[in-house]
Design an enzyme around this catalytic site. Sequence first.
Site, PDB file in Angstrom:
ATOM      1  N   ASP A 167      75.538  22.490 -42.806  1.00  0.00           N
ATOM      2  CA  ASP A 167      75.849  21.285 -42.030  1.00  0.00           C
ATOM      3  C   ASP A 167      74.851  20.190 -42.380  1.00  0.00           C
ATOM      4  OD1 ASP A 167      73.535  21.898 -40.569  1.00  0.00           O
ATOM      5  OD2 ASP A 167      74.658  22.913 -39.001  1.00  0.00           O
ATOM      6  N   LYS A 191      80.453  19.815 -41.571  1.00  0.00           N
ATOM      7  CA  LYS A 191      81.073  20.672 -40.553  1.00  0.00           C
ATOM      8  C   LYS A 191      81.358  19.868 -39.289  1.00  0.00           C
ATOM      9  CE  LYS A 191      78.308  23.234 -37.999  1.00  0.00           C
ATOM     10  NZ  LYS A 191      77.386  24.266 -37.506  1.00  0.00           N
ATOM     11  N   GLY A 223      78.355  33.595 -36.482  1.00  0.00           N
ATOM     12  CA  GLY A 223      78.715  33.768 -37.892  1.00  0.00           C
ATOM     13  C   GLY A 223      79.831  32.830 -38.331  1.00  0.00           C
ATOM     14  N   THR A 225      80.011  29.528 -38.558  1.00  0.00           N
ATOM     15  CA  THR A 225      79.590  28.471 -39.494  1.00  0.00           C
ATOM     16  C   THR A 225      79.556  29.017 -40.922  1.00  0.00           C
ATOM     17  OG1 THR A 225      78.256  27.479 -37.759  1.00  0.00           O
ATOM     18  CG2 THR A 225      77.692  26.856 -40.016  1.00  0.00           C
TER      19      THR A 225
HETATM   20  C1  R5P Z   1      73.194  24.832 -35.755  1.00  0.00           C
HETATM   21  O1  R5P Z   1      72.748  23.695 -35.720  1.00  0.00           O
HETATM   22  C2  R5P Z   1      72.442  25.967 -36.365  1.00  0.00           C
HETATM   23  O2  R5P Z   1      71.601  25.549 -37.402  1.00  0.00           O
HETATM   24  C3  R5P Z   1      73.414  27.033 -36.883  1.00  0.00           C
HETATM   25  O3  R5P Z   1      74.204  26.457 -37.916  1.00  0.00           O
HETATM   26  C4  R5P Z   1      74.315  27.549 -35.796  1.00  0.00           C
HETATM   27  O4  R5P Z   1      73.570  27.928 -34.673  1.00  0.00           O
HETATM   28  C5  R5P Z   1      75.105  28.737 -36.302  1.00  0.00           C
HETATM   29  O5  R5P Z   1      75.944  29.183 -35.283  1.00  0.00           O
HETATM   30  P1  R5P Z   1      77.208  30.095 -35.549  1.00  0.00           P
HETATM   31  O6  R5P Z   1      76.760  31.254 -36.397  1.00  0.00           O
HETATM   32  O7  R5P Z   1      77.620  30.509 -34.154  1.00  0.00           O
HETATM   33  O8  R5P Z   1      78.268  29.277 -36.216  1.00  0.00           O
END
Ligand code: R5P
Length: 311
Positions: A167, A191, A223, A225
């Site tokens: 992101d 994203k 997971g 992202t």
């Molecule tokens: C968000 O800003 C963090 O850096 C991670 O990208 C995020 O916490 C990942 O979350 P998830 O695995 O639930 O998509």
Amino acid sequence: MKIMSGNSNLPLARAIAAYLEMPLTDASVRRFADEEIFVEIHENVRGQDMFLVQPTGYPANDNLMELLICIDALRRASAKRITAVIPYFGYARQDRKPGPRTPISAKLVANLITEAGADRVLAVDLHAGQIQGFFDIPTDNLYAAPVMAADIQARYGDRDLMVVSPDVGGVVRARALAKRLDNAPLAIVDKRRDRPGESEVMNIIGDVSDRHCILIDDIVDSGGTLCNAAEALLENGAKSVAAYITHGVLSGGAVARIDGSKLKELVISDSIQLTEAAEASDKIRALPIAPLVGEAIRRIADESSVSSLFD
Ligand code: R5P
């Protein structure tokens, strides 16, 4: 100096103590029948430089409360200095108001830790560097990047690499890693997240075709992202996608999601103790950070430079 641990990640605390060639302080952290936490330190810590290892991963609130109560016990036992060693600092993602009438919980947690009696904080890959400023006590933020870069060089060093931030917020972290990988090129996944806990990939900024992509982030939670980013990168012509993420929060069905994804592998650090499911996964591998944290502790105790660890 002495090292003490709560219950959150005993294997990591033991590995840090082993690196420093000293035993863990004899203490017990127990629960009463109603789940209240009770801490008892079974040896003298008066006048000691104490390092308390307690990351605040799942269950986040229990581990945070345990951290606060251990700090209180050390303070009342007349420790000379207390360093809260929090390899994973939970609540860090709540570092600003996402809307009106919402809390900044990362600041509240920083206040609680300081108020409990910590004199210093030692963390690893804080979600945002400015969280250091939420503490009015010295705070060292270590980077897992050298540990990850060494592993990437060993495993994928002979390939056409592309470092990818999943992101826009993670670009600084990804760029720092790319620099350590002989200035590997950088791509960004744009994203968009409609609701908390859901993620949707929109666009890849950069040409990833025929590249072996290394996704870099601080946290893998659900997971979502990562898996979405991996799919988008492969659709855009990437040859393979592996992920290097510092903190394996891995809540709910994250491990199953990773196992069923197109990711080649997910490499995390052991800042949070791995669950049995994560240990059993063929796609998840953990890199030990005890030498990094142990060396930083040694330098803090010796009052020598911590930043030079990253030169
Ligand atoms: C968000 O800003 C963090 O850096 C991670 O990208 C995020 O916490 C990942 O979350 P998830 O695995 O639930 O998509």
